[in-house]
Design a protein around this motif. Sequence first.
Motif, short mmCIF file in Angstrom:
data_model
loop_
_atom_site.label_atom_id
_atom_site.label_comp_id
_atom_site.label_asym_id
_atom_site.label_seq_id
_atom_site.Cartn_x
_atom_site.Cartn_y
_atom_site.Cartn_z
N THR A 288 -21.07 8.29 -18.05
CA THR A 288 -20.41 6.98 -18.10
C THR A 288 -18.90 7.13 -18.05
N SER A 289 -18.39 8.15 -18.74
CA SER A 289 -16.95 8.39 -18.73
C SER A 289 -16.48 8.78 -17.33
N ARG A 290 -17.28 9.61 -16.63
CA ARG A 290 -16.89 10.00 -15.27
C ARG A 290 -16.91 8.80 -14.33
N ARG A 291 -17.92 7.92 -14.47
CA ARG A 291 -17.96 6.72 -13.62
C ARG A 291 -16.74 5.84 -13.89
N ARG A 292 -16.39 5.71 -15.19
CA ARG A 292 -15.24 4.88 -15.52
C ARG A 292 -13.96 5.47 -14.94
N LYS A 293 -13.81 6.77 -15.02
CA LYS A 293 -12.63 7.40 -14.43
C LYS A 293 -12.60 7.25 -12.92
N TYR A 294 -13.79 7.31 -12.30
CA TYR A 294 -13.87 7.16 -10.85
C TYR A 294 -13.44 5.75 -10.43
N HIS A 295 -13.90 4.75 -11.17
CA HIS A 295 -13.53 3.38 -10.83
C HIS A 295 -12.04 3.15 -11.05
N VAL A 296 -11.49 3.72 -12.13
CA VAL A 296 -10.05 3.59 -12.37
C VAL A 296 -9.26 4.26 -11.26
N LEU A 297 -9.70 5.47 -10.83
CA LEU A 297 -9.02 6.17 -9.75
C LEU A 297 -9.11 5.37 -8.44
N GLU A 298 -10.30 4.79 -8.19
CA GLU A 298 -10.47 4.01 -6.96
C GLU A 298 -9.57 2.78 -6.95
N SER A 299 -9.50 2.08 -8.07
CA SER A 299 -8.63 0.90 -8.15
C SER A 299 -7.16 1.28 -8.03
N THR A 300 -6.78 2.43 -8.59
CA THR A 300 -5.39 2.88 -8.50
C THR A 300 -5.03 3.20 -7.06
N ILE A 301 -5.93 3.91 -6.35
CA ILE A 301 -5.67 4.23 -4.95
C ILE A 301 -5.57 2.97 -4.11
N HIS A 302 -6.48 2.01 -4.38
CA HIS A 302 -6.44 0.76 -3.62
C HIS A 302 -5.15 -0.01 -3.88
N ALA A 303 -4.66 0.00 -5.13
CA ALA A 303 -3.42 -0.70 -5.46
C ALA A 303 -2.23 -0.04 -4.77
N HIS A 304 -2.19 1.30 -4.76
CA HIS A 304 -1.09 2.00 -4.09
C HIS A 304 -1.13 1.76 -2.58
N ALA A 305 -2.34 1.79 -2.00
CA ALA A 305 -2.45 1.55 -0.56
C ALA A 305 -2.02 0.13 -0.21
N SER A 306 -2.39 -0.84 -1.03
CA SER A 306 -1.99 -2.22 -0.78
C SER A 306 -0.47 -2.38 -0.91
N ARG A 307 0.10 -1.70 -1.89
CA ARG A 307 1.56 -1.80 -2.06
C ARG A 307 2.30 -1.16 -0.89
N LEU A 308 1.82 -0.01 -0.42
CA LEU A 308 2.45 0.63 0.73
C LEU A 308 2.29 -0.22 1.99
N TYR A 309 1.12 -0.88 2.14
CA TYR A 309 0.91 -1.73 3.31
C TYR A 309 1.87 -2.91 3.31
N LYS A 310 2.06 -3.51 2.14
CA LYS A 310 2.97 -4.65 2.06
C LYS A 310 4.43 -4.22 2.24
N THR A 311 4.76 -3.04 1.68
CA THR A 311 6.16 -2.62 1.71
C THR A 311 6.59 -2.16 3.10
N TYR A 312 5.79 -1.29 3.73
CA TYR A 312 6.23 -0.67 4.97
C TYR A 312 5.76 -1.41 6.22
N PHE A 313 4.60 -2.05 6.15
CA PHE A 313 4.09 -2.72 7.36
C PHE A 313 4.49 -4.19 7.41
N LEU A 314 4.14 -4.93 6.34
CA LEU A 314 4.42 -6.36 6.38
C LEU A 314 5.91 -6.67 6.25
N GLU A 315 6.57 -5.98 5.29
CA GLU A 315 7.97 -6.30 5.04
C GLU A 315 8.91 -5.58 6.00
N ALA A 316 8.68 -4.28 6.27
CA ALA A 316 9.60 -3.53 7.11
C ALA A 316 9.38 -3.77 8.59
#
Length: 677
Positions: free
Chosen positions: A25-53
């Motif tokens: 259960t702890s590994r699944r929770r860490k996996y979901h946290v890591l997945e959400s973190t990667i998705h948040a960073h990817a979304s931020r990079l997409y907005k910063t460099y593609f949409l805004e720049a």
Amino acid sequence: MSPRGHASSRGLEKQSTRPRRASQTSRRRKYHVLESTIHAHASRLYKTYFLEAILRQKPLKPSKDGRHVPLQLGHHREPLVDERRGNPYISNVIRTSRYTIYDFVPKQLIFQFTRLSNAYFLAIGIPQTVPGLSTTGTYTTIVPLFFFVALTILKEGYDDFKRHRLDKIENARATTVLRRRALDAISNAARWPWSRKEPQVITVDVDPDCDDKDDDYAWVQIEWRDVKVGDIVKLRRDDPVPADIILLHATGENGIAYIDTMDLDGETNLKSRESLGNFKDCYSIAGLRSTAAEFVSEDPNPDLYHYDGRVNTNGKTFPLTSNQVIYRGSTIRNTSCVIGVVINTGEECKIRMNANQHPDAKKPALETMANKIVLTLVFYVIVLTAGCSAGYVMWRAATERKSWYISNATVQLKQIIIGYAIQYNNIVPLSLYVTLELTRIGQLLLLNGDIEMYDEVSDTPARCNTNTILENLGQVSYVFSDKTGTLTDNAMKFRKLSIAGTSWLHEMDLSENQASNKQAADAHKLSPSKSKSDDASSALYEDIELFSIASPNTATFPLSRRSSQWRSTARPNNLQSELTTSELLEYIRLRPASYFATRARDYILCLALCHTCLPEMRDGQLEYQSSSPDELALVQAASELGYLVTHRSSQSVTLRIGLEDGKEQTETYQILDVIEV
């Protein structure tokens, strides 16, 4: 080992599995946290460099104190400026299409070649065109692929062209706004001949609630695309709302306007909106000219159920809530005239902010299964290519070097690998995708040409707007329905009522032909010999027919046995002998002072009072606007039983009741409370 030993070993085993499950259960929770973190960073990079720049689409900062909309008449000498952009507010034009002329081809090429099958065939087709690499021909893959992709792009372009056409119709709809006559004449004189027509002054019927006589200002009819923030719009009954407006005046009782928000939130019940109490003079142009106010509205957001604003007038500030705002997508009902000021336009309206602004291209469910098959075949091709290439290397080491006539004709390893990959390319059938696309087009033509799928009430034929996911029609696995009517016609008919333990069949709305046909069908279906169930049913209804209906101080009055019978649609095999509501009214007429007649009148009175239906006269006939078909069926049944609802306001309900002597009387009941469902 003793049983105790076995028990202890099992206990140790159970205890040892608990930490294991906890760690999983702890590994699944860490996996979901890591997945959400990667998705948040990817979304931020997409907005910063593609949409805004790259696309220069920077997010708007919130305004300091909301948007200020003054109550002004006619054309504004200086257009209102959006504080967040530093430019005028956006126009009222909307666009639901996915592409434009400039980005259609690039977006479609990216979309088509991100599909797994097209990407695979492109990766094979490009090396195949290189001279000396192909073993099966130069253009045997790339030409069918381009034909297939071009066919799909043309189909998507035609579908998006139909969306553009619908957007054009939507933006060209007419509405009525207030303009200054002199400014209209000047703008008309300074217009180029080939420019688009400016709003023309129209003659509006003067009604006592919305006075339209004025020498300087007039109501003009313009297209929705020309509506601006700050415009004063005038709407009539059954008019759609062109933009988000604040209600200034409504001809309903106490300044209440009724709206239909089915296109906005899917709810069919009528909702009420209350005009501002300090703007009672806004029913006329003179009152609008004499009113000085400034509306402070919140920044555009997609929340349909909350609105925060205020209005400043005569040195006082009053709050604004969602009860004073009518959003685009609503329709005016049961109100002859509505006047409001525009606060949001175009893509900043609530309905457009809740829509998907950039929808992804649709992919059918069958494509997911096809992608799995393609991946399997690609893996098979890779295995064959690797095996054959390795076999050739082994053969070359054993045979080719020993043969003098081919010792100097060695082929490079990369050419061997590419050659085998092209050789086994036909394992993945490109013709399958071409056939599927042609089949979709054929299904579209068959569906649009189906004459039997036609609705006469709305004059709507069957029409397929896009055939991209047409095959999903035959792949429905689960159907979720929240209530009766989601997947059916939802036509409610009042059929039976029970009073003091006696049931009565209501069939007054059935025509004589339907009643005669039903009785003939029942007589035809009767068998010469009665079954036990029929005998039991007859005995049961005989007991009901002999039910004693009495006043507390009078003798019993037995009901006579009826010769007619009724067959329920839910239980067609159960033939029932029924009492009808016509006999109920006859009994009430003969014995008006009896205990049962008193309870029956109270029952029908409750049907006529306990609802939220709004009566209105249309073409000389009284019709009802109801929140649901259930309420409408109850009110219509009450009117057929002699209790007609003629008027309803926020405080009272007026009934026209038929008396036993054939006369009518009017009664008014005060509304004490409305229990919202």
